[in-house]
Design an enzyme around this catalytic site. Structure first.
Site, PDB file in Angstrom:
ATOM      1  N   ARG A  21      23.272 -29.971  24.145  1.00 43.46           N
ATOM      2  CA  ARG A  21      24.172 -28.806  24.209  1.00 43.46           C
ATOM      3  C   ARG A  21      23.379 -27.265  24.587  1.00 43.46           C
ATOM      4  O   ARG A  21      22.538 -27.477  24.201  1.00 43.46           O
ATOM      5  CB  ARG A  21      25.227 -28.889  22.480  1.00 43.46           C
ATOM      6  CG  ARG A  21      23.797 -28.895  21.717  1.00 43.46           C
ATOM      7  CD  ARG A  21      24.688 -28.593  20.059  1.00 43.46           C
ATOM      8  NE  ARG A  21      23.536 -28.353  19.116  1.00 43.46           N
ATOM      9  CZ  ARG A  21      23.832 -27.618  18.158  1.00 43.46           C
ATOM     10  NH1 ARG A  21      24.799 -27.452  17.539  1.00 43.46           N
ATOM     11  NH2 ARG A  21      22.699 -27.810  17.204  1.00 43.46           N
ATOM     12  N   THR A 131      10.456 -24.226  19.563  1.00 42.06           N
ATOM     13  CA  THR A 131      11.683 -24.718  20.568  1.00 42.06           C
ATOM     14  C   THR A 131      11.576 -23.589  21.983  1.00 42.06           C
ATOM     15  O   THR A 131      12.390 -22.463  21.537  1.00 42.06           O
ATOM     16  CB  THR A 131      12.608 -24.845  19.963  1.00 42.06           C
ATOM     17  OG1 THR A 131      12.687 -26.060  18.716  1.00 42.06           O
ATOM     18  CG2 THR A 131      13.301 -25.583  21.279  1.00 42.06           C
ATOM     19  N   LYS A 156       7.776 -26.499  21.201  1.00 42.02           N
ATOM     20  CA  LYS A 156       8.432 -27.790  21.600  1.00 42.02           C
ATOM     21  C   LYS A 156       9.309 -27.451  22.787  1.00 42.02           C
ATOM     22  O   LYS A 156      10.055 -26.590  22.411  1.00 42.02           O
ATOM     23  CB  LYS A 156       8.731 -28.509  19.915  1.00 42.02           C
ATOM     24  CG  LYS A 156      10.218 -29.431  20.659  1.00 42.02           C
ATOM     25  CD  LYS A 156      10.372 -30.336  19.377  1.00 42.02           C
ATOM     26  CE  LYS A 156      11.558 -29.282  19.424  1.00 42.02           C
ATOM     27  NZ  LYS A 156      12.789 -30.642  17.886  1.00 42.02           N
ATOM     28  N   LYS A 158      12.034 -28.135  24.921  1.00 38.90           N
ATOM     29  CA  LYS A 158      12.605 -29.073  25.099  1.00 38.90           C
ATOM     30  C   LYS A 158      13.267 -29.912  27.112  1.00 38.90           C
ATOM     31  O   LYS A 158      13.588 -28.501  27.975  1.00 38.90           O
ATOM     32  CB  LYS A 158      14.396 -28.353  25.178  1.00 38.90           C
ATOM     33  CG  LYS A 158      14.625 -28.113  23.298  1.00 38.90           C
ATOM     34  CD  LYS A 158      15.100 -29.458  22.791  1.00 38.90           C
ATOM     35  CE  LYS A 158      15.182 -29.090  21.252  1.00 38.90           C
ATOM     36  NZ  LYS A 158      15.859 -30.876  20.693  1.00 38.90           N
ATOM     37  N   ASP A 186      10.951 -33.076  23.248  1.00 37.83           N
ATOM     38  CA  ASP A 186      11.695 -33.404  22.783  1.00 37.83           C
ATOM     39  C   ASP A 186      12.855 -33.188  24.275  1.00 37.83           C
ATOM     40  O   ASP A 186      13.356 -32.423  24.400  1.00 37.83           O
ATOM     41  CB  ASP A 186      12.939 -32.609  22.143  1.00 37.83           C
ATOM     42  CG  ASP A 186      13.628 -33.421  21.137  1.00 37.83           C
ATOM     43  OD1 ASP A 186      13.654 -33.879  21.308  1.00 37.83           O
ATOM     44  OD2 ASP A 186      14.623 -32.556  20.392  1.00 37.83           O
ATOM     45  N   GLU A 212       9.251 -36.453  21.478  1.00 38.99           N
ATOM     46  CA  GLU A 212      10.279 -37.230  20.605  1.00 38.99           C
ATOM     47  C   GLU A 212      11.696 -37.492  21.531  1.00 38.99           C
ATOM     48  O   GLU A 212      12.270 -37.285  22.213  1.00 38.99           O
ATOM     49  CB  GLU A 212      10.775 -35.442  19.989  1.00 38.99           C
ATOM     50  CG  GLU A 212      11.886 -35.328  18.793  1.00 38.99           C
ATOM     51  CD  GLU A 212      12.026 -34.360  17.707  1.00 38.99           C
ATOM     52  OE1 GLU A 212      13.440 -34.565  16.781  1.00 38.99           O
ATOM     53  OE2 GLU A 212      11.360 -33.141  17.940  1.00 38.99           O
ATOM     54  N   ASP A 237      13.608 -39.058  15.800  1.00 36.70           N
ATOM     55  CA  ASP A 237      15.104 -38.699  15.589  1.00 36.70           C
ATOM     56  C   ASP A 237      15.987 -39.044  15.461  1.00 36.70           C
ATOM     57  O   ASP A 237      16.515 -39.731  14.611  1.00 36.70           O
ATOM     58  CB  ASP A 237      14.199 -37.135  16.004  1.00 36.70           C
ATOM     59  CG  ASP A 237      15.194 -36.156  15.582  1.00 36.70           C
ATOM     60  OD1 ASP A 237      16.141 -35.852  14.635  1.00 36.70           O
ATOM     61  OD2 ASP A 237      15.665 -34.909  16.131  1.00 36.70           O
ATOM     62  N   LYS A 261      15.571 -35.592   8.443  1.00 36.32           N
ATOM     63  CA  LYS A 261      16.199 -34.141   8.882  1.00 36.32           C
ATOM     64  C   LYS A 261      17.708 -34.115   8.000  1.00 36.32           C
ATOM     65  O   LYS A 261      17.842 -35.273   7.547  1.00 36.32           O
ATOM     66  CB  LYS A 261      16.958 -33.976  10.031  1.00 36.32           C
ATOM     67  CG  LYS A 261      15.768 -33.973  10.687  1.00 36.32           C
ATOM     68  CD  LYS A 261      16.855 -33.661  12.375  1.00 36.32           C
ATOM     69  CE  LYS A 261      15.929 -32.818  13.377  1.00 36.32           C
ATOM     70  NZ  LYS A 261      16.889 -33.453  15.109  1.00 36.32           N
ATOM     71  N   CYS A 289      15.272 -30.051  11.295  1.00 41.13           N
ATOM     72  CA  CYS A 289      16.201 -29.497  10.947  1.00 41.13           C
ATOM     73  C   CYS A 289      17.286 -29.060  12.012  1.00 41.13           C
ATOM     74  O   CYS A 289      17.317 -29.506  13.742  1.00 41.13           O
ATOM     75  CB  CYS A 289      16.397 -28.006  10.451  1.00 41.13           C
ATOM     76  SG  CYS A 289      15.290 -26.880  11.301  1.00 41.13           S
ATOM     77  N   MET A 291      20.934 -26.979  13.636  1.00 41.68           N
ATOM     78  CA  MET A 291      20.759 -25.452  14.129  1.00 41.68           C
ATOM     79  C   MET A 291      21.024 -24.966  12.294  1.00 41.68           C
ATOM     80  O   MET A 291      22.175 -25.049  12.896  1.00 41.68           O
ATOM     81  CB  MET A 291      21.584 -25.260  15.365  1.00 41.68           C
ATOM     82  CG  MET A 291      20.922 -25.462  16.700  1.00 41.68           C
ATOM     83  SD  MET A 291      19.048 -24.448  16.358  1.00 41.68           S
ATOM     84  CE  MET A 291      20.505 -22.796  16.526  1.00 41.68           C
ATOM     85  N   ASP A 314       9.405 -28.917  12.054  1.00 43.87           N
ATOM     86  CA  ASP A 314      10.150 -28.528  13.095  1.00 43.87           C
ATOM     87  C   ASP A 314      11.278 -27.410  11.825  1.00 43.87           C
ATOM     88  O   ASP A 314      12.516 -28.131  12.044  1.00 43.87           O
ATOM     89  CB  ASP A 314      10.641 -29.180  14.049  1.00 43.87           C
ATOM     90  CG  ASP A 314      11.361 -28.860  14.826  1.00 43.87           C
ATOM     91  OD1 ASP A 314      11.740 -27.769  15.779  1.00 43.87           O
ATOM     92  OD2 ASP A 314      12.549 -29.833  15.412  1.00 43.87           O
ATOM     93  N   ASP A 316      12.505 -24.003  13.115  1.00 41.38           N
ATOM     94  CA  ASP A 316      12.942 -22.845  13.716  1.00 41.38           C
ATOM     95  C   ASP A 316      14.217 -22.494  13.750  1.00 41.38           C
ATOM     96  O   ASP A 316      14.191 -21.635  13.915  1.00 41.38           O
ATOM     97  CB  ASP A 316      11.866 -22.227  14.968  1.00 41.38           C
ATOM     98  CG  ASP A 316      12.774 -24.548  15.879  1.00 41.38           C
ATOM     99  OD1 ASP A 316      12.537 -24.696  15.393  1.00 41.38           O
ATOM    100  OD2 ASP A 316      12.806 -23.424  17.040  1.00 41.38           O
TER     101      ASP A 316
END
Length: 352
Positions: A21, A131, A156, A158, A186, A212, A237, A261, A289, A291, A314, A316
């Site tokens: 997304r 990230t 990290k 993406k 990730d 990840e 994850d 998480k 976490c 968003m 993680d 941020d």
């Protein structure tokens, strides 16, 4: 106890792009539970592409069956309240997480303790990675240099949208930032098992700390197949929500670490169990976490403070916000998250 919900939409300073997304705002439901003198806060993020939770669904769940389940309980009945929250409905992980955290926060405030102190910690600083959103090689290289300049030393990246291009992107970031900062990847379930092995083997000379969720969440055999064929540690994850999921990962030998998480496992109570279970079975762990704002990230940081993990966490998400939707709470200083000295999460109200 009085339960109130607040919808918030907080803009990000930079779009956050993953294989699943693109986000330009944090869309969350904040929950406030009051005993008339103190208020505890929690957060249910909207995570359509991972948990399926929405603001409308979480709000209906919290104001409906969860509120009914808590009816008649006093603010000192924390253990029974947490049990009732978890048994009130099936699923609805974000809603349960928000109320679980708000109840913990209220209990800590009533005792005049910080939330991390209430959980058993005296540490008021934890570290986070940052990230780098999905993008082309040039954009990622520039973002990597900018984040290092911002004070982050664990980045990290993406990946997962294009296996062939991922190799170039990772190499460009490593060249841009030099050998010092740590890199982790990730894929957000974006690779096939064969693509995962191909990409990971191709960039292992870039000193990758971990990868990840390389394959689909339900494909534990595929993730175990990847884990067996690469030297880089694999972090589960989306494959792990609750205790049963982690047990399945352990039995399959599917991963070397697990990302816990709160919005996946429905709160602090289950999160502590997951971290203890991972440790008992020799798995590494980090706390991550969605968003989320300073409320959700603050709760996760308090958990980390009390239950130290095996790698940098993680957390941020709230750093990406232009401004906090609440007053008080955590604050960022580069890669350091400073926990509040005020009771509970330290949140004193809304700014929006």
């Amino acid at each position: 106890m009085k339960l109130t919900t607040h919808r918030v939409s907080a803009p990000l300073h930079t779009p956050f792009v993953t294989a699943l997304r693109t986000a330009t705002h944090v869309e969350s439901l904040l929950v406030e539970i009051s005993d008339g003198e103190h208020s505890g806060w929690g957060e249910a993020p909207q995570v359509w592409k991972v948990t399926g939770d929405s603001l409308a669904g979480s709000q209906a769940c919290i104001e409906g069956p969860i509120a009914t389940a808590l009816d008649g309980l006093g603010p000192d009945d924390l253990t029974e309240a947490l049990r009732r929250v978890q048994s009130a409905v099936v699923g609805n992980f974000g809603a349960k997480d928000a109320v679980d955290v708000a109840l913990h926060d209220l209990a800590a405030r009533r005792r005049g303790q910080t939330l991390h102190g209430f959980l058993g910690s005296t540490t008021d600083v934890v570290r986070t990675d940052v990230t780098l959103s999905v993008g082309d090689a040039d954009a990622l290289a520039d973002a990597g240099k900018a984040r290092v300049a911002d004070g982050f030393d664990v980045l990290k990246i993406k990946v997962g949208t294009d296996a062939a291009g991922d190799i170039e992107r990772v190499r460009r970031v490593r060249d841009a930032i030099g050998p010092g900062p740590r890199l982790r990847l990730d894929a957000n379930q974006g690779w096939t098992r064969r693509d995962a092995v191909t990409v990971i083997r191709a960039i292992e000379d870039c000193d990758i700390e971990l990868v990840e969720q390389p394959v689909a969440a339900a494909d534990l055999e595929g993730m175990a197949w990847v884990t067996d064929r690469v030297n880089t540690p694999i972090l589960a994850d989306e494959s792990v929500y609750g205790v049963r999921d982690l047990v399945a990962v352990i039995r399959h030998g599917a991963a070397d670490l697990v990302n816990v998480k709160l919005a996946k496992c429905a709160g602090l109570a289950t999160a502590r169990t997951l971290l203890e279970l991972a440790r008992e079975h020799g798995l590494g762990a980090i706390v991550g976490c969605m968003m989320e704002s300073h409320v959700g990230v603050g709760a996760a940081a308090a958990l980390v403070s009390a239950y130290p993990t095996t790698a940098v966490n993680d957390l941020d998400a709230a750093w990406w916000l232009r401004e906090a939707p609440v007053t008080g709470g955590i604050r960022y200083d580069g890669s350091l998250i400073h926990l509040p000295s005020a009771p509970g999460l330290g949140v004193t109200g809304l700014t929006v």
